[in-house]
Design a protein around this motif. Structure first.
Motif, PDB file in Angstrom:
ATOM      1  N   GLY A 110       0.827  -1.195   0.000  1.00  0.00           N
ATOM      2  CA  GLY A 110       0.000   0.000   0.000  1.00  0.00           C
ATOM      3  C   GLY A 110       0.865   1.249   0.000  1.00  0.00           C
ATOM      4  N   GLY A 158      -4.990   0.561   4.113  1.00  0.00           N
ATOM      5  CA  GLY A 158      -5.987   1.607   4.220  1.00  0.00           C
ATOM      6  C   GLY A 158      -7.425   1.152   4.377  1.00  0.00           C
ATOM      7  N   GLY A 196      -7.991   9.452   9.379  1.00  0.00           N
ATOM      8  CA  GLY A 196      -7.561  10.724   8.809  1.00  0.00           C
ATOM      9  C   GLY A 196      -6.189  10.642   8.160  1.00  0.00           C
ATOM     10  N   TYR A 197      -5.963  11.569   7.226  1.00  0.00           N
ATOM     11  CA  TYR A 197      -4.691  11.602   6.494  1.00  0.00           C
ATOM     12  C   TYR A 197      -3.499  11.722   7.453  1.00  0.00           C
ATOM     13  CZ  TYR A 197      -7.654  13.149   2.510  1.00  0.00           C
ATOM     14  OH  TYR A 197      -8.602  13.267   1.534  1.00  0.00           O
ATOM     15  N   ILE A 246      -1.188  -7.475  -3.233  1.00  0.00           N
ATOM     16  CA  ILE A 246      -0.795  -8.576  -2.346  1.00  0.00           C
ATOM     17  C   ILE A 246      -2.081  -9.168  -1.765  1.00  0.00           C
ATOM     18  CG2 ILE A 246       0.480  -9.189  -0.248  1.00  0.00           C
ATOM     19  CD1 ILE A 246       2.334  -8.337  -2.523  1.00  0.00           C
ATOM     20  N   GLY A 267      -0.158   4.431   0.054  1.00  0.00           N
ATOM     21  CA  GLY A 267      -1.032   5.570   0.379  1.00  0.00           C
ATOM     22  C   GLY A 267      -0.289   6.525   1.289  1.00  0.00           C
ATOM     23  N   MET A 268      -1.043   7.180   2.169  1.00  0.00           N
ATOM     24  CA  MET A 268      -0.453   8.136   3.108  1.00  0.00           C
ATOM     25  C   MET A 268       0.556   7.434   4.018  1.00  0.00           C
ATOM     26  SD  MET A 268      -1.639  11.131   2.833  1.00  0.00           S
ATOM     27  CE  MET A 268      -2.708  11.735   1.580  1.00  0.00           C
ATOM     28  N   ALA A 269       0.132   6.355   4.631  1.00  0.00           N
ATOM     29  CA  ALA A 269       0.970   5.676   5.630  1.00  0.00           C
ATOM     30  C   ALA A 269       2.135   4.948   4.968  1.00  0.00           C
ATOM     31  CB  ALA A 269       0.124   4.696   6.440  1.00  0.00           C
ATOM     32  N   GLU A 321       2.069  -1.608  -4.562  1.00  0.00           N
ATOM     33  CA  GLU A 321       0.848  -0.790  -4.673  1.00  0.00           C
ATOM     34  C   GLU A 321       0.006  -1.337  -5.817  1.00  0.00           C
ATOM     35  OE1 GLU A 321      -0.980   1.827  -3.144  1.00  0.00           O
ATOM     36  OE2 GLU A 321      -2.260   1.169  -4.790  1.00  0.00           O
ATOM     37  N   MET A 322      -1.251  -1.646  -5.538  1.00  0.00           N
ATOM     38  CA  MET A 322      -2.104  -2.290  -6.552  1.00  0.00           C
ATOM     39  C   MET A 322      -2.615  -1.326  -7.622  1.00  0.00           C
ATOM     40  SD  MET A 322      -5.640  -3.056  -4.547  1.00  0.00           S
ATOM     41  CE  MET A 322      -6.733  -1.737  -4.036  1.00  0.00           C
ATOM     42  N   ARG A 323      -2.703  -0.020  -7.263  1.00  0.00           N
ATOM     43  CA  ARG A 323      -3.157   0.931  -8.281  1.00  0.00           C
ATOM     44  C   ARG A 323      -2.015   1.188  -9.267  1.00  0.00           C
ATOM     45  NH1 ARG A 323      -3.532   5.795  -6.189  1.00  0.00           N
ATOM     46  NH2 ARG A 323      -2.568   5.234  -4.214  1.00  0.00           N
ATOM     47  N   GLN A 360      -4.594   3.799   8.364  1.00  0.00           N
ATOM     48  CA  GLN A 360      -5.988   3.776   8.813  1.00  0.00           C
ATOM     49  C   GLN A 360      -6.459   2.373   9.170  1.00  0.00           C
ATOM     50  OE1 GLN A 360      -8.367   6.868   7.618  1.00  0.00           O
ATOM     51  NE2 GLN A 360     -10.285   5.747   7.505  1.00  0.00           N
ATOM     52  N   CYS A 364     -10.326  12.451  -0.608  1.00  0.00           N
ATOM     53  CA  CYS A 364     -11.523  13.286  -0.464  1.00  0.00           C
ATOM     54  C   CYS A 364     -11.125  14.739  -0.269  1.00  0.00           C
ATOM     55  CB  CYS A 364     -12.389  12.765   0.669  1.00  0.00           C
ATOM     56  SG  CYS A 364     -13.983  13.577   0.783  1.00  0.00           S
ATOM     57  N   SER A 365     -11.187  15.272   0.937  1.00  0.00           N
ATOM     58  CA  SER A 365     -10.864  16.690   1.100  1.00  0.00           C
ATOM     59  C   SER A 365      -9.367  16.892   0.862  1.00  0.00           C
ATOM     60  CB  SER A 365     -11.232  17.163   2.511  1.00  0.00           C
ATOM     61  OG  SER A 365     -10.122  17.038   3.372  1.00  0.00           O
ATOM     62  N   SER A 382      -7.975  -4.210  -0.331  1.00  0.00           N
ATOM     63  CA  SER A 382      -8.633  -5.008  -1.374  1.00  0.00           C
ATOM     64  C   SER A 382      -9.342  -6.209  -0.757  1.00  0.00           C
ATOM     65  CB  SER A 382      -7.612  -5.472  -2.419  1.00  0.00           C
ATOM     66  OG  SER A 382      -6.785  -6.478  -1.884  1.00  0.00           O
TER      67      SER A 382
HETATM   68  P1  FAD Z   1      -4.666   4.908   1.779  1.00  0.00           P
HETATM   69  O1  FAD Z   1      -4.191   6.276   1.639  1.00  0.00           O
HETATM   70  O2  FAD Z   1      -6.017   4.539   1.282  1.00  0.00           O
HETATM   71  O3  FAD Z   1      -3.590   3.945   1.119  1.00  0.00           O
HETATM   72  C1  FAD Z   1      -3.763   2.559   1.039  1.00  0.00           C
HETATM   73  C2  FAD Z   1      -3.161   2.083  -0.257  1.00  0.00           C
HETATM   74  O4  FAD Z   1      -3.134   0.657  -0.285  1.00  0.00           O
HETATM   75  C3  FAD Z   1      -3.961   2.513  -1.469  1.00  0.00           C
HETATM   76  O5  FAD Z   1      -3.107   3.186  -2.353  1.00  0.00           O
HETATM   77  C4  FAD Z   1      -4.496   1.211  -2.046  1.00  0.00           C
HETATM   78  O6  FAD Z   1      -4.563   1.248  -3.459  1.00  0.00           O
HETATM   79  C5  FAD Z   1      -3.466   0.212  -1.586  1.00  0.00           C
HETATM   80  N1  FAD Z   1      -3.937  -1.186  -1.445  1.00  0.00           N
HETATM   81  C6  FAD Z   1      -5.065  -1.639  -0.871  1.00  0.00           C
HETATM   82  N2  FAD Z   1      -5.096  -2.996  -0.855  1.00  0.00           N
HETATM   83  C7  FAD Z   1      -3.942  -3.403  -1.443  1.00  0.00           C
HETATM   84  C8  FAD Z   1      -3.376  -4.686  -1.718  1.00  0.00           C
HETATM   85  N3  FAD Z   1      -3.998  -5.817  -1.370  1.00  0.00           N
HETATM   86  N4  FAD Z   1      -2.174  -4.760  -2.346  1.00  0.00           N
HETATM   87  C9  FAD Z   1      -1.508  -3.607  -2.695  1.00  0.00           C
HETATM   88  N5  FAD Z   1      -1.995  -2.375  -2.466  1.00  0.00           N
HETATM   89  C10 FAD Z   1      -3.200  -2.263  -1.823  1.00  0.00           C
HETATM   90  N6  FAD Z   1      -9.307  11.331   5.620  1.00  0.00           N
HETATM   91  C11 FAD Z   1      -9.135  12.651   5.826  1.00  0.00           C
HETATM   92  O7  FAD Z   1      -8.259  13.042   6.593  1.00  0.00           O
HETATM   93  N7  FAD Z   1      -9.922  13.556   5.210  1.00  0.00           N
HETATM   94  C12 FAD Z   1     -10.901  13.185   4.346  1.00  0.00           C
HETATM   95  O8  FAD Z   1     -11.583  14.027   3.792  1.00  0.00           O
HETATM   96  C13 FAD Z   1     -11.117  11.809   4.099  1.00  0.00           C
HETATM   97  N8  FAD Z   1     -12.101  11.382   3.264  1.00  0.00           N
HETATM   98  C14 FAD Z   1     -12.232  10.058   2.974  1.00  0.00           C
HETATM   99  C15 FAD Z   1     -13.190   9.638   2.045  1.00  0.00           C
HETATM  100  C16 FAD Z   1     -13.321   8.300   1.699  1.00  0.00           C
HETATM  101  C17 FAD Z   1     -14.330   7.879   0.700  1.00  0.00           C
HETATM  102  C18 FAD Z   1     -12.486   7.346   2.332  1.00  0.00           C
HETATM  103  C19 FAD Z   1     -12.595   5.892   1.997  1.00  0.00           C
HETATM  104  C20 FAD Z   1     -11.547   7.752   3.277  1.00  0.00           C
HETATM  105  C21 FAD Z   1     -11.421   9.095   3.607  1.00  0.00           C
HETATM  106  N9  FAD Z   1     -10.484   9.551   4.538  1.00  0.00           N
HETATM  107  C22 FAD Z   1     -10.273  10.883   4.768  1.00  0.00           C
HETATM  108  C23 FAD Z   1      -9.674   8.622   5.234  1.00  0.00           C
HETATM  109  C24 FAD Z   1      -8.435   8.439   4.372  1.00  0.00           C
HETATM  110  O9  FAD Z   1      -8.616   7.389   3.491  1.00  0.00           O
HETATM  111  C25 FAD Z   1      -7.305   8.151   5.216  1.00  0.00           C
HETATM  112  O10 FAD Z   1      -7.183   9.162   6.125  1.00  0.00           O
HETATM  113  C26 FAD Z   1      -5.963   7.981   4.526  1.00  0.00           C
HETATM  114  O11 FAD Z   1      -5.986   7.962   3.127  1.00  0.00           O
HETATM  115  C27 FAD Z   1      -5.493   6.677   5.022  1.00  0.00           C
HETATM  116  O12 FAD Z   1      -4.174   6.497   4.677  1.00  0.00           O
HETATM  117  P2  FAD Z   1      -3.672   5.022   4.482  1.00  0.00           P
HETATM  118  O13 FAD Z   1      -2.284   5.111   4.001  1.00  0.00           O
HETATM  119  O14 FAD Z   1      -3.938   4.224   5.676  1.00  0.00           O
HETATM  120  O15 FAD Z   1      -4.622   4.436   3.329  1.00  0.00           O
END
Ligand code: FAD
Length: 446
Positions: A8, A136, A351-352, A122, A10-12, A31-33, A345, A51-52, A140
């Protein structure tokens, strides 16, 4: 081998990769995307904001998320550096140009000689190696099933159903009282497990009207597909009949109001202690899709909550998250497979900024482990430490729901006034202490 695999980007995952690579560790980001998408992500970029475009308050003296910004900057965070570089004017909030931000993160990571990206999904938990799963809220399906097989179905949720959480010191105890239903409370902890707020008939009817007319938000398109299994929003319960709540979460039985022992309440709202510190209480059964502004107005109609301050408001979203208090140790390792850490998350922060902070911590912890040493525990007096302490131990496991950073998670500062009056001094006390302790931890952690 000594490579760190991060699932993943994403942010984390992005922040974890940066921290580990900066510590001299080779990193592969899986990263799957863009091959496999989610309903919310639009691009193949790393650290996409779904989102925001706001990182919320940047005030590091009076706001807990602003303090988290400060701590991350002090730790050399790439997410914060790119947010600062691509900042947009937004008053006291840190808003960013979302495309420039995620492109900036992607470029910096891909230019780093120790970081490689593989566009793969994965779908299982690996048997060995060094791993961080940061997949996140929209993890998936295949991986979600694999995690459930490991943890048990109860321990991985696909939706959050967040009831509003209130700061204890903003509840009016001349109206509310401590009592467990049918007086099961014997120890001090049991005695303070529930707070009760009574309503008479007029208050109840006005409250139902407010619920029915409040502005609501809708689910995102694709969000509920095949998942939503019926944790009903409170306003939907009210729509089913004006008496439904009185027979559900607001039933007035098994409780006696010590402020008015002779009057039988028409309905009772219960709040349940939300953390071991006893600084936060959630309103039982009050998950909701009401808009935030409407929620504060409606919930302040509850006797005893007229001046409530909310640590977080309610919501219901698609959100894959672990029951971290039972599954993870204090270093974010899966207890049953300690070579796997979780971050972001999916650990039950929200949150981000909070997600990035858990990535920062996981990246540092994993890098230290690969190099054969361990880091001192993060002080619970810091924003990062308060969050990780909450999700891995402080929160009630049975009712665990995702959490934003807030001062209710911090141990009280000795010698400062409680209540509304002392708030500015108290928050300054929290942030001064946190900055000193975080600086100390960074120094000790090398
Ligand atoms: P993400 O940033 O989602 O990163 C996870 C990554 O893992 C993604 O790129 C995904 O493609 C990848 N992934 C998933 N499964 C697999 C796999 N099996 N194999 C490989 N890659 C994979 N937070 C805010 O602070 N403000 C907001 O306005 C807000 N709005 C949101 C709106 C929606 C619809 C959603 C769903 C969430 C929102 N959030 C918001 C929460 C936000 O998603 C998280 O705060 C932040 O993006 C989480 O970071 P993360 O790294 O944990 O997950």
């Amino acid at each position: 081998t000594d490579t760190l695999h991060i699932v993943g980007g994403g942010m984390a995952g992005s922040e974890a990769a940066w921290q580990a690579a900066s510590a001299g560790i080779d990193v592969v980001i899986h990263e799957m995307r863009p091959k496999t998408g989610t309903f919310a992500h639009k691009t193949g970029d790393l650290a996409e904001m779904v989102c925001s475009n706001s990182f919320r308050s940047d005030d590091d003296e009076q706001n807990a998320v602003g303090l988290l910004h400060w701590e991350m900057r002090a730790a050399g965070s790439l997410i914060m550096e790119m947010a600062d570089t691509h900042r947009l004017p937004a008053g006291g909030a840190l808003a960013v140009d979302r495309e420039a931000f995620s492109q900036g993160v992607t470029e910096r990571l891909m230019r780093h000689p120790r970081i490689r990206r593989e566009d793969t999904e994965i779908t299982s938990l690996p048997a060995d190696g060094h791993w961080i799963f940061a997949t996140g809220p929209l993890t998936s399906d295949a991986l979600g099933q694999a995690i459930r097989a490991e943890t048990g179905a109860e321990a991985l949720a696909f939706f959050d159903a967040i009831a509003p959480i209130v700061h204890f010191d903003s509840i009016d105890l001349s109206k509310a009282w401590f009592q467990s239903r049918y007086d099961k409370g014997e120890t001090e902890e049991e005695r303070t497990a529930y707070l009760n707020c009574p309503m008479d008939r007029d208050q109840y009817e006005a409250f139902i009207d407010a619920l029915l007319t409040a502005e609501k938000t809708a689910f995102h398109e694709g969000e509920t597909a095949g998942y939503f299994d019926g944790c009903l929003p409170i306003e939907v319960m009210a729509e089913r009949g004006r008496e439904t709540l009185r027979h559900g979460p607001m039933k007035p039985v098994g409780l006696t109001n010590p402020h008015a022992p002779d009057i039988k309440a028409h309905a009772i709202v219960q709040l349940r202690r939300d953390n071991a510190l006893g600084t936060l209480y959630n309103i039982v059964g009050f998950q909701t899709k009401m808009k935030y502004g409407a929620q504060a107005d409606v919930f302040r109609m509850i006797p005893g909550l007229e001046n409530a301050r909310f640590a977080r408001l309610g919501g219901i979203h698609r959100n894959t998250f672990l029951n971290s208090p039972t599954l993870l140790d204090a270093e974010l390792r899966l207890k049953s497979r300690p070579h796997i850490r979780f971050a972001g998350q999916v650990t039950g922060v929200e949150g981000y900024v909070e997600s990035s902070a858990m990535g920062l911590l996981a990246g540092r912890l994993a890098a230290a482990a690969i190099k054969g040493h361990s880091l001192p525990p993060v002080p619970a007096t810091t924003a990062t430490g308060a969050l990780v302490t909450h999700i891995t131990g402080g929160a009630e496991a049975k009712t665990f729901q995702p959490m934003n950073v807030n001062f209710g998670l911090f141990p009280p500062v000795e010698g400062l006034k409680g209540g509304r009056r002392g708030r500015r001094d108290r928050y300054k006390g929290y942030t001064d202490r946190a900055k000193a302790d975080w600086t100390g931890w960074l120094g000790a952690a090398g």
